[in-house]
Design a protein around this motif. Structure first.
Motif, PDB file in Angstrom:
ATOM      1  N   LYS A  67      43.997  22.498  13.069  1.00  0.00           N
ATOM      2  CA  LYS A  67      43.832  23.702  12.250  1.00  0.00           C
ATOM      3  C   LYS A  67      44.745  23.623  11.028  1.00  0.00           C
ATOM      4  N   LYS A  68      45.969  23.177  11.278  1.00  0.00           N
ATOM      5  CA  LYS A  68      46.937  23.068  10.190  1.00  0.00           C
ATOM      6  C   LYS A  68      46.390  22.133   9.104  1.00  0.00           C
ATOM      7  N   GLU A 104      39.860  33.249  12.191  1.00  0.00           N
ATOM      8  CA  GLU A 104      41.132  32.744  11.710  1.00  0.00           C
ATOM      9  C   GLU A 104      41.001  31.939  10.416  1.00  0.00           C
ATOM     10  N   SER A 152      38.473  31.201  16.266  1.00  0.00           N
ATOM     11  CA  SER A 152      38.856  30.300  15.180  1.00  0.00           C
ATOM     12  C   SER A 152      38.052  30.592  13.913  1.00  0.00           C
ATOM     13  N   PRO A 205      45.380  22.264  23.378  1.00  0.00           N
ATOM     14  CA  PRO A 205      45.824  23.317  22.445  1.00  0.00           C
ATOM     15  C   PRO A 205      46.776  22.816  21.368  1.00  0.00           C
ATOM     16  N   ILE A 206      47.636  21.853  21.713  1.00  0.00           N
ATOM     17  CA  ILE A 206      48.588  21.349  20.713  1.00  0.00           C
ATOM     18  C   ILE A 206      47.843  20.649  19.586  1.00  0.00           C
ATOM     19  N   ASN A 207      46.868  19.834  19.974  1.00  0.00           N
ATOM     20  CA  ASN A 207      46.101  19.137  18.955  1.00  0.00           C
ATOM     21  C   ASN A 207      45.200  20.078  18.163  1.00  0.00           C
ATOM     22  N   VAL A 208      44.720  21.147  18.824  1.00  0.00           N
ATOM     23  CA  VAL A 208      43.923  22.140  18.099  1.00  0.00           C
ATOM     24  C   VAL A 208      44.761  22.728  16.974  1.00  0.00           C
ATOM     25  N   GLU A 209      46.025  23.055  17.294  1.00  0.00           N
ATOM     26  CA  GLU A 209      46.919  23.606  16.273  1.00  0.00           C
ATOM     27  C   GLU A 209      47.128  22.618  15.126  1.00  0.00           C
TER      28      GLU A 209
END
Lengths: 311, 445
Positions: free
Chosen positions: A171-172, A196, A193, A164-168
């Motif tokens: 996405k950024k 989003e 997503s 999840p951290i890397n997904v964020e």
């Protein structure tokens, strides 16, 4: 002007039509979600856009002119099935991939150093890929995809395998690229997503395009006049009588005297009229139109499509 | 084009930096030198083993066996029956027992008993010494009985040792040259084997590379940057460059080592002088070589005639590259069609059979370079790189060579194109067991 256009694409594999007269238009600066169930033809379409394979018939236009092999350098592609040479060093390999996209060695090294710093993986430059964790390798792949600053980026299931951290983080970066004006094609099953980050979508099912357009228009189109009302009745009057003949109650849930009612509007009736009827007998907490999520639209359309095709 | 160079660069540099490349590149010249040194040693060494052999002489011959190098013969009077030989040898320090029976003149059979295998040279020497002695006695008797004046001299004069020289006549110039068929054919077979090994080694490296790229899924990224065919070409050329560099290192090392070895084993031997000396057995450089040894060295020197070697080397390089390109592209197609190396067997087997067949026909060509099988397989591209090289030292008409070369070029262009089509489809086809029928379908995509 559309940034990328595919017209009437047909692609056959032995005894199987992967794409049947598919046309899509991707506007400049859009984040274009390419949706569809497994085996619908998404990857086939992406491979045609990236010029990995050619269509049997149909035309492709890049910035208004026919697509040519040199455009490969202007497109970045992160495939779903992605990998790196295990025995090669990370930095060397990234430079190699960048050079294949037409960058000079010096530019590639300079920009790579900057990206590596940004993602906090500078110390991995001299390490072999086989020593990297999966998430780390994915970061390297992402960097090599965007390094040459392509005008169009294609991500096939970019978030699969990321924590999840890397997904964020990813996405950024994708949103930052969108801010810069990069056109992005985004293929995924993850509807959350899609809502989003996508501005446009196309849905492909069974080798055919079912729907295409700006995501808000599509969602509004499938908003079939249903509303969610949350209120606290004060007088004990029945809702059926309160809402009047224009509305049908689809469901009514109550908890601690708080009712959540889903209404369908049968005839044209302004919201204010309904609220006026309610005001004396109930304390209205919220009232809003239900706009279906992409997940619901996806499932609905795919199911309908399958029925039609089966008939 | 620029991208192809980048690909060639990667394929080359990653392979050359591997430890296995370094080891192989260094070990082979050392092995070559070792082998060459061994050959030289075998050729030039005297039998240095000190042996003592017991001779039980029951015949009328007077001490028929004389010292041979370091082997001495001792005549023993004890009677040793065949059953007792083992005990006798155990009790004494004799290397062997030679039994010369009373009837050796009529029944020239001489058993030599030993615990170890008696060397060929020693055996022949014993035989020839005995033969000479028996012949001399018999001849003396005949001469005496015949009562012909000066018979002995006449007989001696009738002895004519025949020397056979093989001369190769050039078709173009009609010039005849001394040649040695044994060494020529050895040269051809060695070249054929080298080609066979290189094709197998490097073509399967291409296949391994393709399978690696397919299984770790980097290929999809790569072909979104370059055309699959372009990538394949870069890979094949890059690996070929590795092979050529390795080969050149071997040649240079080999030449240096051989020259050094010659200086060490045959000091004062001038190869050029030998070559010019032709067939005359002049003693050159004052070495202590026997006539036979000198003849062998001379033959070697003559076969390594500069013009022929140049032509041979050119043909070797051409067949080396051509054969490699032909097989490498097919191996690449196989690599693209399968998911892992174990699956590659079913497609690899027919190709390996053809290649091994080429090698065997090459061996056959050494014996009968003119047979129809050899002729045809030296034209057919799948076997020609090996077979034609074996044939070459025996002399091949220009048109045949040209024909074979052209066929090779035409077929590798065709098969590279064919493989490219299979490759293109195969690299993106994951998790599928592929059949021959399917491969055929891919051609039409």
């Amino acid at each position: 002007m559309s940034f990328f256009v595919a017209q009437n694409i047909i692609k056959n594999y032995a005894g199987h039509r992967a794409l049947d007269d598919v046309s899509i238009e991707i506007p400049q600066g859009a984040v274009y979600g390419l949706l569809g169930p497994n085996g619908a033809g998404k990857t086939s379409l992406i491979r045609i856009i990236t010029q990995i394979t050619g269509p049997d018939s149909g035309k492709l236009f890049f910035k208004g002119r026919p697509l040519v092999p040199e455009d490969m350098n202007r497109i970045g592609y992160l495939p779903e099935e992605r990998g790196l040479y295990k025995k090669m060093k990370v930095g060397e390999q990234a430079v190699y991939l960048a050079r294949l996209k037409g960058m000079s060695r010096r530019d590639a090294i300079r920009q790579l150093k900057a990206w590596f710093e940004k993602f906090g993986i500078q110390e991995w430059w001299e390490r072999k890929v086989e020593e990297l964790s999966k998430g780390m390798a994915q970061k390297v792949q992402f960097i090599t995809t965007v390094l040459h600053e392509p005008e169009m980026l294609i991500f096939d299931e970019p978030f699969s395998g990321f924590d999840p951290i890397n997904v964020e983080l990813l996405k950024k970066e994708i949103l930052a690229l969108r801010e810069k004006g990069t056109t992005i094609i985004f293929s995924t099953h993850n509807m959350a997503s899609v809502e989003e980050i996508c501005s446009h979508i196309a849905l492909i099912n069974k080798s055919r395009k079912i729907i295409e357009g700006p995501i808000n228009q599509i969602r509004n189109k499938y908003a079939n006049n249903t509303y969610r009302l949350i209120c606290k009745p004060v007088t004990g009057m029945e809702f059926r009588q309160l809402v009047g003949p224009e509305y049908e109650i689809l469901s009514d849930k109550s908890e601690d005297g708080l009712h959540e009612v889903v209404l369908q509007c049968l005839e044209d009736c302004p919201a204010n009229a309904l609220l006026r009827r309610l005001l004396d007998d109930a304390e209205v907490i919220s009232y809003q139109q239900i706009i279906p999520g992409m997940n619901d639209i996806f499932i609905k359309l795919v199911k309908e499509g399958n029925i039609i095709l089966n008939e | 084009m620029n991208k192809t160079l980048i690909i060639i660069g990667r394929e080359f540099s990653t392979r050359v930096r591997k430890k296995s490349f370094l080891v192989l590149t260094l070990v082979v010249p050392v092995l070559m030198a070792g082998f060459y040194a061994f050959l030289m040693w075998m050729l030039l060494k005297d039998d240095t083993q000190e042996r003592k052999i017991a001779v039980i002489n029951r015949s009328e011959l007077q001490s028929p066996l004389e010292r041979i190098n370091n082997t001495v013969f001792e005549y023993v009077d004890t009677v040793v029956a065949e059953e007792e030989v083992s005990d006798f040898l155990k009790q004494s320090d004799y290397y062997a027992v030679v039994w010369i029976s009373e009837a050796v003149m009529e029944q020239p059979e001489v058993p030599v008993y030993s615990f170890s295998q008696v060397p060929m040279e020693l055996k022949n020497e014993i035989a020839s010494q005995l033969r000479k002695m028996i012949e001399d006695i018999k001849r003396a008797t005949v001469i005496e009985e015949a009562q012909v004046p000066e018979l002995e001299e006449k007989l001696a004069a009738s002895q004519t040792p025949v020397q056979v020289r093989t001369l190769k006549v050039s078709e173009e110039t009609g010039e005849a040259k001394e040649s040695s068929s044994e060494i020529a054919s050895a040269l051809g077979v060695i070249a054929g084997m080298v080609i066979y090994l290189f094709i197998f080694m490097y073509a399967s490296q291409v296949m391994k590379g393709v399978i690696e790229e397919k299984t770790n899924r980097i290929i999809e990224v790569l072909v979104s940057s370059v055309k699959p065919f372009q990538f394949l070409l870069g890979k094949i050329v890059g690996v070929a460059a590795v092979g050529l560099v390795q080969f050149l290192i071997w040649v240079v090392c080999g030449v240096v080592l051989i020259v050094a070895m010659q200086a060490f084993f045959l000091p004062g031997l001038d190869l050029d002088a030998l070559r010019q000396a032709g067939s005359t057995f002049s003693d050159i450089g004052g070495t202590q070589l026997t006539g036979e040894q000198l003849a062998i060295v001379q033959k070697l020197a003559m076969t390594i005639e500069p013009f022929f070697m140049l032509k041979f080397l050119a043909a070797f390089l051409f067949y080396f590259i051509g054969g490699y390109l032909l097989y490498a592209s097919l191996f690449a197609a196989i690599g693209a069609a399968v998911d892992n190396e174990t699956d590659s067997q079913q497609f690899l087997t027919p190709l390996s059979i053809v290649l091994v067949l080429g090698l065997y026909i090459g061996f056959a060509a050494m014996k009968s370079p003119e047979s129809p099988l050899v002729f045809w397989s030296s034209l057919i591209p799948f076997t020609s790189p090996i077979v034609m090289l074996v044939r070459m030292p025996f002399g091949v008409p220009g048109w045949e060579l040209l024909c074979s070369l052209l066929l090779l070029v035409a077929s590798f262009i065709f098969f590279t194109w064919l493989s490219g089509r299979i490759y293109r489809v195969g690299i993106l086809m994951y998790g599928k067991k592929v059949t021959w029928k399917e491969l055929y379908k891919w051609l039409k995509y």
